[in-house]
Design a protein around this motif. Structure first.
Motif, PDB file in Angstrom:
ATOM      1  N   LEU A 185      10.960   7.008  -0.306  1.00 15.46           N
ATOM      2  CA  LEU A 185      10.405   6.975  -1.658  1.00 15.46           C
ATOM      3  C   LEU A 185       9.653   5.677  -1.905  1.00 15.46           C
ATOM      4  O   LEU A 185       8.561   5.672  -2.489  1.00 15.46           O
ATOM      5  CB  LEU A 185      11.525   7.144  -2.684  1.00 15.46           C
ATOM      6  N   ALA A 186      10.232   4.555  -1.452  1.00 14.76           N
ATOM      7  CA  ALA A 186       9.578   3.263  -1.661  1.00 14.76           C
ATOM      8  C   ALA A 186       8.259   3.180  -0.918  1.00 14.76           C
ATOM      9  O   ALA A 186       7.310   2.520  -1.371  1.00 14.76           O
ATOM     10  CB  ALA A 186      10.513   2.139  -1.206  1.00 14.76           C
ATOM     11  N   SER A 187       8.162   3.858   0.218  1.00 10.98           N
ATOM     12  CA  SER A 187       6.937   3.813   1.023  1.00 10.98           C
ATOM     13  C   SER A 187       5.782   4.521   0.348  1.00 10.98           C
ATOM     14  O   SER A 187       4.639   4.413   0.803  1.00 10.98           O
ATOM     15  CB  SER A 187       7.193   4.439   2.401  1.00 10.98           C
ATOM     16  N   ARG A 188       6.052   5.243  -0.726  1.00  7.54           N
ATOM     17  CA  ARG A 188       4.982   5.941  -1.436  1.00  7.54           C
ATOM     18  C   ARG A 188       4.258   5.045  -2.433  1.00  7.54           C
ATOM     19  O   ARG A 188       3.315   5.499  -3.090  1.00  7.54           O
ATOM     20  CB  ARG A 188       5.549   7.163  -2.163  1.00  7.54           C
ATOM     21  N   SER A 189       4.688   3.805  -2.556  1.00  4.00           N
ATOM     22  CA  SER A 189       3.994   2.862  -3.430  1.00  4.00           C
ATOM     23  C   SER A 189       2.565   2.684  -2.924  1.00  4.00           C
ATOM     24  O   SER A 189       2.342   2.127  -1.852  1.00  4.00           O
ATOM     25  CB  SER A 189       4.717   1.514  -3.447  1.00  4.00           C
ATOM     26  N   ALA A 190       1.600   3.169  -3.682  1.00  2.00           N
ATOM     27  CA  ALA A 190       0.220   3.199  -3.206  1.00  2.00           C
ATOM     28  C   ALA A 190      -0.314   1.804  -2.920  1.00  2.00           C
ATOM     29  O   ALA A 190      -0.947   1.560  -1.897  1.00  2.00           O
ATOM     30  CB  ALA A 190      -0.659   3.900  -4.246  1.00  2.00           C
ATOM     31  N   GLU A 191      -0.055   0.858  -3.821  1.00  2.00           N
ATOM     32  CA  GLU A 191      -0.611  -0.486  -3.641  1.00  2.00           C
ATOM     33  C   GLU A 191      -0.029  -1.152  -2.412  1.00  2.00           C
ATOM     34  O   GLU A 191      -0.752  -1.724  -1.599  1.00  2.00           O
ATOM     35  CB  GLU A 191      -0.351  -1.330  -4.886  1.00  2.00           C
ATOM     36  N   ALA A 192       1.301  -1.096  -2.259  1.00  2.00           N
ATOM     37  CA  ALA A 192       1.934  -1.735  -1.111  1.00  2.00           C
ATOM     38  C   ALA A 192       1.501  -1.080   0.192  1.00  2.00           C
ATOM     39  O   ALA A 192       1.254  -1.755   1.197  1.00  2.00           O
ATOM     40  CB  ALA A 192       3.455  -1.681  -1.255  1.00  2.00           C
ATOM     41  N   THR A 193       1.398   0.258   0.182  1.00  2.00           N
ATOM     42  CA  THR A 193       0.993   0.961   1.396  1.00  2.00           C
ATOM     43  C   THR A 193      -0.429   0.603   1.782  1.00  2.00           C
ATOM     44  O   THR A 193      -0.726   0.319   2.950  1.00  2.00           O
ATOM     45  CB  THR A 193       1.118   2.481   1.190  1.00  2.00           C
ATOM     46  N   THR A 194      -1.335   0.601   0.823  1.00  2.00           N
ATOM     47  CA  THR A 194      -2.722   0.252   1.099  1.00  2.00           C
ATOM     48  C   THR A 194      -2.829  -1.168   1.625  1.00  2.00           C
ATOM     49  O   THR A 194      -3.559  -1.443   2.593  1.00  2.00           O
ATOM     50  CB  THR A 194      -3.570   0.412  -0.173  1.00  2.00           C
TER      51      THR A 194
END
Length: 270
Positions: A77-86
């Protein structure tokens, strides 16, 4: 008794669940439920009940030793953070090259509240210095080079909030005086980098530079850790600056021109 439509009980329940998840860190990756209760300050029966519900949801997992730990579902779920992933996806190829070039610990952090949250870290075998940070760990922003870079480009309100908060002394070299910290922030903003010598660990100096986002504001800080006694900033700063500019451009930013690099031996350098 709380009415069915009352949100207060749900808010309390959510806050308690978050406290349980926050009980786990790099030094406490798995815990018995009784230790979770001690670390959160929650009643033992409440902790057992909430841990059971978090286990059912997959947000916690139980090992063969009956200790509990953060579950893979929470990571998903945490990996879905768009800003952090980008940010991580853009930074990783550049960080790999930086890591290979300097052969020292490298890390990428963002400002979260009064802390630097490290979203990526590359550890180097045989590095000159220890590194107490881990991916998803935190350090107070005032105490580290990444934090000075991020605060230097933050709003005055954010700076003042951080400078008004209690400041932990890590070593005899830790700078906690608000006036001196303001001077370091001004220097970091002007120079385009920050150097901190021995503030968190006496052996370690941190060198950090800004990573710019697509709106040309500072999104993150990229740092290298070097030996506080023998290593010179000049050996890592050029490649560190070039790497940060590469990440910034990959994110769609147009980073500003670099200021002249100050003399690395300048005693005010951190």
């Amino acid at each position: 008794m709380t009415a069915p439509g009352d949100t207060r009980s749900r808010d309390n329940l959510l806050a308690r669940a978050v406290r349980i998840i926050e009980a786990f860190d790099a030094g406490h990756a798995s815990l018995p439920v009784s230790a979770v209760a001690r670390r959160t300050g929650l009643p033992v029966p409440t902790t057992y009940r909430l841990v059971g519900e978090l286990l059912q949801l997959g947000l916690l997992e139980r090992g063969a030793d009956r200790r509990v730990r953060v579950g893979v579902r929470l990571w998903e779920l945490a990996s879905r953070s768009a800003e952090a992933t980008t940010l991580r996806e853009a930074a990783m190829p550049f960080m790999d090259d930086l890591h290979a070039a300097v052969r020292q610990h490298t890390q990428l952090g963002v400002l979260d509240g009064e802390d630097v949250l490290y979203v990526e870290r590359k550890s180097a075998l045989g590095a000159d210095v220890p590194n107490i940070t881990r991916t998803a760990s935190r350090l107070p922003a005032f105490a580290c080079s990444s934090g000075l870079v991020l605060l230097a480009h933050a709003s005055p309100a954010t700076q003042e909030r951080v400078l008004a908060a209690p400041r932990r002394v890590y070593t005899p070299l830790t700078v906690t005086d608000a006036g001196e910290l303001r001077r370091h922030l001004a220097e970091a903003r002007y120079r385009g980098y920050a150097v901190v010598r021995g503030w968190v660990h006496e052996q370690t100096a941190g060198v950090a530079v800004p990573v710019w986002g697509p709106d040309n504001t500072v999104l993150a800080a990229l740092a290298v850790l070097i030996d506080n006694e023998s290593a010179r900033v000049a050996t890592v700063l050029p490649v560190l600056l070039a790497t940060a500019r590469g990440i910034s451009r990959a994110l769609g930013a147009q980073p500003p021109p670099l200021a002249p690099v100050a003399d690395e031996c300048d005693p005010t350098g951190g």
